[in-house]
Design an enzyme around this catalytic site. Structure first.
Site, PDB file in Angstrom:
ATOM      1  N   GLU B 127       0.843  -1.190   0.000  1.00 60.47           N
ATOM      2  CA  GLU B 127       0.000   0.000   0.000  1.00 60.47           C
ATOM      3  C   GLU B 127       0.880   1.242   0.000  1.00 60.47           C
ATOM      4  O   GLU B 127       2.070   1.142   0.276  1.00 60.47           O
ATOM      5  CB  GLU B 127      -0.902  -0.021   1.238  1.00 60.47           C
ATOM      6  CG  GLU B 127      -1.821  -1.219   1.254  1.00 60.47           C
ATOM      7  CD  GLU B 127      -2.736  -1.225   2.465  1.00 60.47           C
ATOM      8  OE1 GLU B 127      -2.574  -0.353   3.347  1.00 60.47           O
ATOM      9  OE2 GLU B 127      -3.620  -2.103   2.496  1.00 60.47           O
ATOM     10  N   PRO B 128       0.263   2.413  -0.268  1.00 60.95           N
ATOM     11  CA  PRO B 128       1.071   3.630  -0.227  1.00 60.95           C
ATOM     12  C   PRO B 128       1.771   3.792   1.136  1.00 60.95           C
ATOM     13  O   PRO B 128       2.910   4.237   1.199  1.00 60.95           O
ATOM     14  CB  PRO B 128       0.057   4.753  -0.439  1.00 60.95           C
ATOM     15  CG  PRO B 128      -1.090   4.114  -1.137  1.00 60.95           C
ATOM     16  CD  PRO B 128      -1.125   2.684  -0.712  1.00 60.95           C
ATOM     17  N   ALA B 130       2.223   1.246   3.535  1.00 60.79           N
ATOM     18  CA  ALA B 130       2.749   0.046   4.187  1.00 60.79           C
ATOM     19  C   ALA B 130       3.313  -0.916   3.155  1.00 60.79           C
ATOM     20  O   ALA B 130       2.649  -1.291   2.196  1.00 60.79           O
ATOM     21  CB  ALA B 130       1.655  -0.652   4.998  1.00 60.79           C
ATOM     22  N   TRP B 156       2.057   0.029  -6.181  1.00 64.55           N
ATOM     23  CA  TRP B 156       3.264  -0.684  -6.628  1.00 64.55           C
ATOM     24  C   TRP B 156       2.918  -2.116  -7.017  1.00 64.55           C
ATOM     25  O   TRP B 156       3.657  -3.054  -6.752  1.00 64.55           O
ATOM     26  CB  TRP B 156       4.341  -0.692  -5.534  1.00 64.55           C
ATOM     27  CG  TRP B 156       4.668   0.682  -5.045  1.00 64.55           C
ATOM     28  CD1 TRP B 156       4.404   1.196  -3.824  1.00 64.55           C
ATOM     29  CD2 TRP B 156       5.290   1.731  -5.788  1.00 64.55           C
ATOM     30  NE1 TRP B 156       4.816   2.498  -3.755  1.00 64.55           N
ATOM     31  CE2 TRP B 156       5.355   2.860  -4.950  1.00 64.55           C
ATOM     32  CE3 TRP B 156       5.785   1.849  -7.101  1.00 64.55           C
ATOM     33  CZ2 TRP B 156       5.897   4.075  -5.360  1.00 64.55           C
ATOM     34  CZ3 TRP B 156       6.334   3.055  -7.511  1.00 64.55           C
ATOM     35  CH2 TRP B 156       6.380   4.151  -6.642  1.00 64.55           C
ATOM     36  N   ILE B 157       1.746  -2.240  -7.666  1.00 62.90           N
ATOM     37  CA  ILE B 157       1.252  -3.556  -8.050  1.00 62.90           C
ATOM     38  C   ILE B 157       1.624  -3.818  -9.510  1.00 62.90           C
ATOM     39  O   ILE B 157       1.141  -3.125 -10.421  1.00 62.90           O
ATOM     40  CB  ILE B 157      -0.285  -3.621  -7.903  1.00 62.90           C
ATOM     41  CG1 ILE B 157      -0.727  -3.123  -6.521  1.00 62.90           C
ATOM     42  CG2 ILE B 157      -0.786  -5.032  -8.203  1.00 62.90           C
ATOM     43  CD1 ILE B 157      -0.061  -3.840  -5.363  1.00 62.90           C
ATOM     44  N   GLY B 341      32.551   1.149 -20.159  1.00 66.85           N
ATOM     45  CA  GLY B 341      33.013   2.536 -20.220  1.00 66.85           C
ATOM     46  C   GLY B 341      31.871   3.467 -20.594  1.00 66.85           C
ATOM     47  O   GLY B 341      30.722   3.254 -20.211  1.00 66.85           O
ATOM     48  N   GLU B 365       9.210  -7.483  -3.163  1.00 63.82           N
ATOM     49  CA  GLU B 365       9.073  -8.888  -2.759  1.00 63.82           C
ATOM     50  C   GLU B 365       9.800  -9.149  -1.452  1.00 63.82           C
ATOM     51  O   GLU B 365      10.417 -10.191  -1.256  1.00 63.82           O
ATOM     52  CB  GLU B 365       9.627  -9.823  -3.852  1.00 63.82           C
ATOM     53  CG  GLU B 365       8.796  -9.841  -5.108  1.00 63.82           C
ATOM     54  CD  GLU B 365       7.668 -10.870  -5.096  1.00 63.82           C
ATOM     55  OE1 GLU B 365       6.991 -10.966  -6.137  1.00 63.82           O
ATOM     56  OE2 GLU B 365       7.470 -11.554  -4.092  1.00 63.82           O
ATOM     57  N   GLU B 369      16.460  -5.621   3.387  1.00 60.75           N
ATOM     58  CA  GLU B 369      16.575  -5.412   4.846  1.00 60.75           C
ATOM     59  C   GLU B 369      15.669  -6.383   5.583  1.00 60.75           C
ATOM     60  O   GLU B 369      16.040  -6.969   6.595  1.00 60.75           O
ATOM     61  CB  GLU B 369      16.206  -3.967   5.210  1.00 60.75           C
ATOM     62  CG  GLU B 369      17.253  -2.931   4.840  1.00 60.75           C
ATOM     63  CD  GLU B 369      17.304  -2.612   3.347  1.00 60.75           C
ATOM     64  OE1 GLU B 369      16.357  -2.989   2.616  1.00 60.75           O
ATOM     65  OE2 GLU B 369      18.277  -1.969   2.920  1.00 60.75           O
TER      66      GLU B 369
END
Lengths: 345, 403, 260
Positions: B127-128, B130, B156-157, B341, B365, B369
């Site tokens: 969610e936005p 969590a 973010w789905i 380069g 996913e 951390e």
């Protein structure tokens, strides 16, 4: 067993394939080393003029079969006819075409002898004929010799052997043979036009244009085009017409560098390079292309690279076999003319 | 211990590699630049059976094992991460979760069309407000007779705007003390009234894909769509991540390989100081590291896949694999750029796209951390795997391949 | 319709091919189905899907040469047979064509035999014609399209790619085709196909199974196989007084060097 060197004269709709004269020329050279006569073999419905042409191009004589069953080329009846003629020969040489590949293959089976297509080199050492042909897409070369069986059947790659100029004063016997020919079980229904355009990845020859293609101060755009960018694109398109003409004469495809595509000179489908297509033609002619590494990545495995560029220090010259420091707008059309003369004459 | 892959695995890997190279690679740079998913990708992956590769045949899938899923993801991501993202959300988060927790009815109604590629699925968990702190998501589901009413927003789905259905976890019990025990998961058809969705553009990477948001406003979802029991949502979602995370691990391994192959090719061609740069030690060090980390990542995900095949819990092993492979793929891509380069800095070459793509997997996913914390909990024995009410089925070739 | 496809196992075309002491090697590059043969398998499968019937893939090779056959099975062929026998090693096309023709004979009642246009290793492109000649069946090479085919009336019409353009030819069946890549787009092996193929036991036919006692011994020998000499790329600059002069010189040089 004779030591005749037979040369099959390939023809289509009454016209001889020029590669046939290369095969005659190659046979002449072999005859010089081996001894023996060069005998042209012509099969068809009515072929005495082709036989005469073969003699003019270097054959010592000709054997012909004229039969309505041979009016249209089909490998089976042609093989029936040819096997009788070739049975006692030392060598049977073909120019390369779809027809001759089938025919050579079948005669080899009929005569229980060996056949090697796509020969690029011939030598005679101690009276033995050695043919060289490419394998593994030309990554390796293989030398071939005949063991006990004769004739040795060879098909020569086009333009790998020189032909002799026609000399009408040459003479030789034209002998008509009448072998037994079975009617074919197949029938040619017709023909349709050859494909327009060659695919980049399949092309044996590619002529490419780069950023420099638009740089032609001698050109004046039509009055309607006033926008600077549009003028640049128009000039580039004229330049690509020169590229296309050269590609066409050489039977090749048109390529472009990313710079040319990004600048809108030519559609993306023609792009050669890291982001475009990776090509490996026999001949790559780079016109107005500097040779940045991402372009090189797309064409560096080309067998021969020719570079035409105004800048003699352009990196492309480090990879090129032949280079011209000059204006592509002059050199390319001149090259088109030069090849027209040499290839179509 | 047999480290060999079967002939079947090799043929599967080759087939997917050919598909991705022939049909996706040619247009990928343009799709990435335009931030638009190639419309052919989902239908083709469906047609070819790739979407249902590790789902039993009787549920519409191809009946291959979990190792095959991993191998497929490695090959797909070697061409572009967005292909593997499809597997992660459609196959991992949606299909495999249904395989584990779904009722027979749900498997018939949803899993089978998903496996066949007739429907496209995704996972709507984040969610936005969590992501890592999943227990404290705020999207809510209120029981109303024989249905639930969902409200909230998921963000973010992947495949938000392309999918036909989503696995959605919401808070059904706001009172309960242990927040994670108040969550429930549903299958939600995305054409239900009250659902709106949109695309998120401007992402650093995975631009040839589709990432978006889904908003739920009084969306009614019938009881039959609830996956598992009320209050099991956290467990269901964590199971979903065990599946999705595995595909991320395998995919990131493919990305390391792609970075390595691009670097090897370039280093052999490019000359500096009179020789190909592949002769120079500092370049050789980078190549060696990439190769070593590829092999490590590969062994880790194959181990996780092997455990899945055996029907054994693999949260920790999957965590190792995801964590290591994603960090390593970002390193590999970054070093690949360095090897190229200035050319590495241009989208003329693929390596800058690899790096931008790699960066996301370190975040989603289960951020790396979170993976660290999971691994610490296992190391300190603060975490014990308790049997789940519904376990991911072990692989059984005969059962899975029966029609 | 009973169709046989002859497939060959060759090194991957991306392989670096080297030769040492006359022995060609491709390192650890995989052995795959000859790419041209995929088009032949695809066409056979399409004809079968349209007309009904079966497709069998046969291959002549060493004992472990099953990759090509497995790929053909995975694409959807009904069966695959490996012809392998120590006495069949080192044959040239004379012998190979005899063996393949015998294989087609052993399958029996075959309506159509399909070949790819050539194999990427030897690249002679003659096998289709030679097998056809041995069987006494018409050969239709360089086929770019099967226009029509009828198992009951035993007829086929094809389009062929000649240098001079496309040619339409009709023929009786049985016949032998060799196909070019313009003919179709080969399907990927399906996962079901892959599973079946990897499990399949591929039978092996020996020379005696084929009933061939005497196989024609090679008519040719290959005394030398070597890598072409690397051409030193030192650029030869062509100069002249005018564009025409330069062009003439360059054209001559390119023709001299047989580049064109």
């Amino acid at each position: 067993m004779t030591n005749d060197i037979l040369v099959y004269i390939d023809h289509f709709k009454g016209d001889p394939l020029p590669a046939s004269w290369e095969a005659v020329g190659a046979a002449r050279k072999l005859a010089a080393d081996l001894g023996g006569s060069v005998v042209a073999v012509v099969l068809g419905a009515s072929v005495s003029d082709l036989a005469a042409a073969a003699i003019a191009h270097g054959a010592d004589g000709a054997r012909i079969v004229e039969d309505p069953l041979l009016a249209e080329f089909r490998p089976e009846p042609y093989a029936d006819a040819l096997k009788t003629i070739a049975a006692n020969a030392e060598l049977l040489i073909f120019p390369s075409s779809g027809r001759t590949r089938e025919l050579a293959a079948m005669v080899a089976v009929d005569l229980e002898t060996g056949v090697a297509p796509d020969v690029i080199e011939l030598e005679v050492i101690d009276g033995q004929v050695i043919a060289t042909r490419p394998i593994y897409a030309g990554k390796l070369l293989s030398k071939i010799v005949a063991r006990d069986k004769r004739p040795l059947i060879l098909a020569l790659r086009s333009r790998a052997f020189p032909k002799l100029d026609a000399d009408a004063s040459r003479s030789g016997d034209i002998v008509t043979v009448e072998p037994e020919i079975n009617a074919p079980k197949t029938e040619v229904k017709g023909y349709s036009d050859a494909e327009v355009g060659v695919s980049l990845t399949d092309a044996a020859v590619i002529v490419s244009g780069g950023r420099g293609i638009s740089n032609n101060p001698k050109l004046s755009p039509p009055a309607e085009i006033t926008d600077e960018k549009e003028i640049e694109v128009w000039k580039a398109q004229q330049g690509f017409k020169l590229i296309e003409a050269l590609a066409s004469v050489l039977g090749g495809a048109v390529g472009a560098s990313r710079a040319a595509v990004d600048a809108g000179y030519i559609p993306y489908a023609h792009q050669v390079g890291q982001t475009g297509k990776v090509v490996s033609p026999d001949l790559y002619i780079a016109c107005g292309i500097s040779g940045a590494i991402q372009h090189l990545a797309g064409m560096r495995t080309s067998k021969t690279i020719v570079a035409i560029n105004k800048d003699g220090d352009a990196p492309i010259f480090k990879l090129a076999r032949f280079g011209v420091v000059g204006d592509l707008h002059e050199v390319v059309p001149a090259l088109t003319e030069a090849f027209k003369e040499r290839l179509q004459g | 211990m047999d480290f060999g892959l079967s002939q079947e695995h090799e043929m599967v890997r080759r087939m997917v590699r050919d598909f991705a190279a022939k049909e996706v690679y040619p247009g990928i740079k343009e799709a990435d630049r335009n931030q638009e998913m190639d419309p052919q990708v989902l239908p083709r992956m469906g047609e070819l059976g790739i979407l249902g590769i590790c789902i039993p045949v009787r549920y519409g899938g191809q009946g291959m094992d979990y190792l095959s899923l991993g191998l497929v993801c490695e090959e797909l991501e070697a061409v572009d991460t967005t292909l593997r993202v499809v597997m992660s959300v459609h196959t991992g988060l949606a299909s495999m979760t249904l395989l584990q927790w779904g009722s027979e009815d749900q498997k018939r109604r949803f899993l089978t069309p998903l496996a066949k590629g007739e429907l496209i699925g995704c996972g709507a968990f984040s969610e936005p407000g969590a992501g890592s702190d999943f227990s404290h998501i705020s999207a809510a589901g209120k029981r109303k007779g024989d249905s639930y009413v969902l409200n909230g927003e998921k963000m973010w789905i992947s495949l938000a705007t392309k999918a036909d259905l989503a696995m959605v976890t919401v808070r059904t019990n706001p009172e309960i003390e242990k927040a994670s025990a108040g969550l429930t998961t549903f299958v939600v058809e995305l054409d239900r009234p009250g659902i709106t969705r949109g695309d998120i553009h401007g992402k650093l990477g995975v631009r040839a894909g589709s990432t978006g948001w889904i908003s739920f406003q009084d969306v009614e979802v019938p009881l039959e769509n609830r996956v598992g029991e009320e209050g099991e949502g956290f467990k269901v979602t964590m199971s979903a991540f065990d599946s999705g995370r595995y595909t991320v691990a395998a995919g990131a391994t493919g990305l390391i390989r792609a970075a390595l192959e691009a670097s090897l090719a370039y280093a052999r061609e490019r000359n500096a100081f009179g020789r190909p740069i592949s002769d120079h030690q500092l370049i050789r060090q980078k190549l060696a590291t990439m190769r070593r980390e590829y092999e490590i990542a590969r062994l880790l995900y194959l181990q996780a896949g092997w455990l899945k095949n055996a029907g054994e819990r693999n949260t920790l092993e999957t965590s190792f694999a995801k964590h290591f492979a994603t960090d390593a793929s970002f390193r590999a891509a970054s070093e690949a750029i360095q090897i190229h380069g200035a050319y590495g800095f241009s989208d003329e070459y693929d390596v800058e796209r690899y790096m931008r793509n790699a960066r996301g997997a370190m975040i989603y996913e289960g951020s790396n951390e979170i993976q660290t914390l999971i691994q610490a909990e296992y190391a300190l024995k603060e975490r014990q795997d308790k049997p789940l009410r519904m376990e991911m089925p072990a692989y059984d070739a005969e059962i899975w391949q029966a029609g | 319709m009973k169709i046989v496809v002859c497939v060959k196992q060759t090194p991957d075309t991306a392989a670096t091919v080297t030769v040492e002491n006359g022995v060609v090697s491709w390192g650890d590059a995989p052995l795959v189905i000859n790419p041209w043969d995929e088009y032949a398998v695809e066409e056979a499968l399409r004809i079968k899907e349209q007309q009904g019937g079966t497709v069998a893939a046969i291959s002549l090779g060493p004992e472990d040469a099953r990759e090509a056959l497995k790929h053909a099975l995975a694409m959807g062929c009904d069966e695959a047979v490996l012809i392998s026998d120590p006495s069949l090693a080192g044959l040239d096309s004379l012998g190979v064509s005899a063996v393949l023709a015998a294989g087609v004979g052993k399958v029996g009642d075959v309506d159509l035999v399909c070949f790819g246009r050539a194999s990427v290793d030897n690249d002679t492109g003659i096998m289709g014609s030679q097998v056809a000649r041995r069987l006494g069946w018409p050969a239709l090479t360089l086929v770019s399209k099967v226009v029509s085919i009828d198992g009951s009336s035993k007829t086929i019409e094809v389009e062929r790619m000649l240098e001079e353009g496309r040619q339409q030819v009709s023929s009786t069946l049985p016949a032998v085709l060799s196909v070019v890549k313009e003919i179709n787009e080969p399907r990927y092996p399906s996962f079901m196909g892959i599973r079946k193929a990897s499990k399949a036991e591929i039978p092996v036919w020996t020379a005696s199974d084929l009933g061939i006692g005497e196989v024609p011994s090679p008519a040719l020998a290959w005394p030398e196989i070597y890598a072409p000499a690397k051409v030193e790329t030192k650029c030869e600059f062509i100069e002249g007084d005018s564009a025409e002069a330069i062009a003439a010189k360059l054209a001559d040089r390119l023709l001299e060097e047989k580049v064109i």
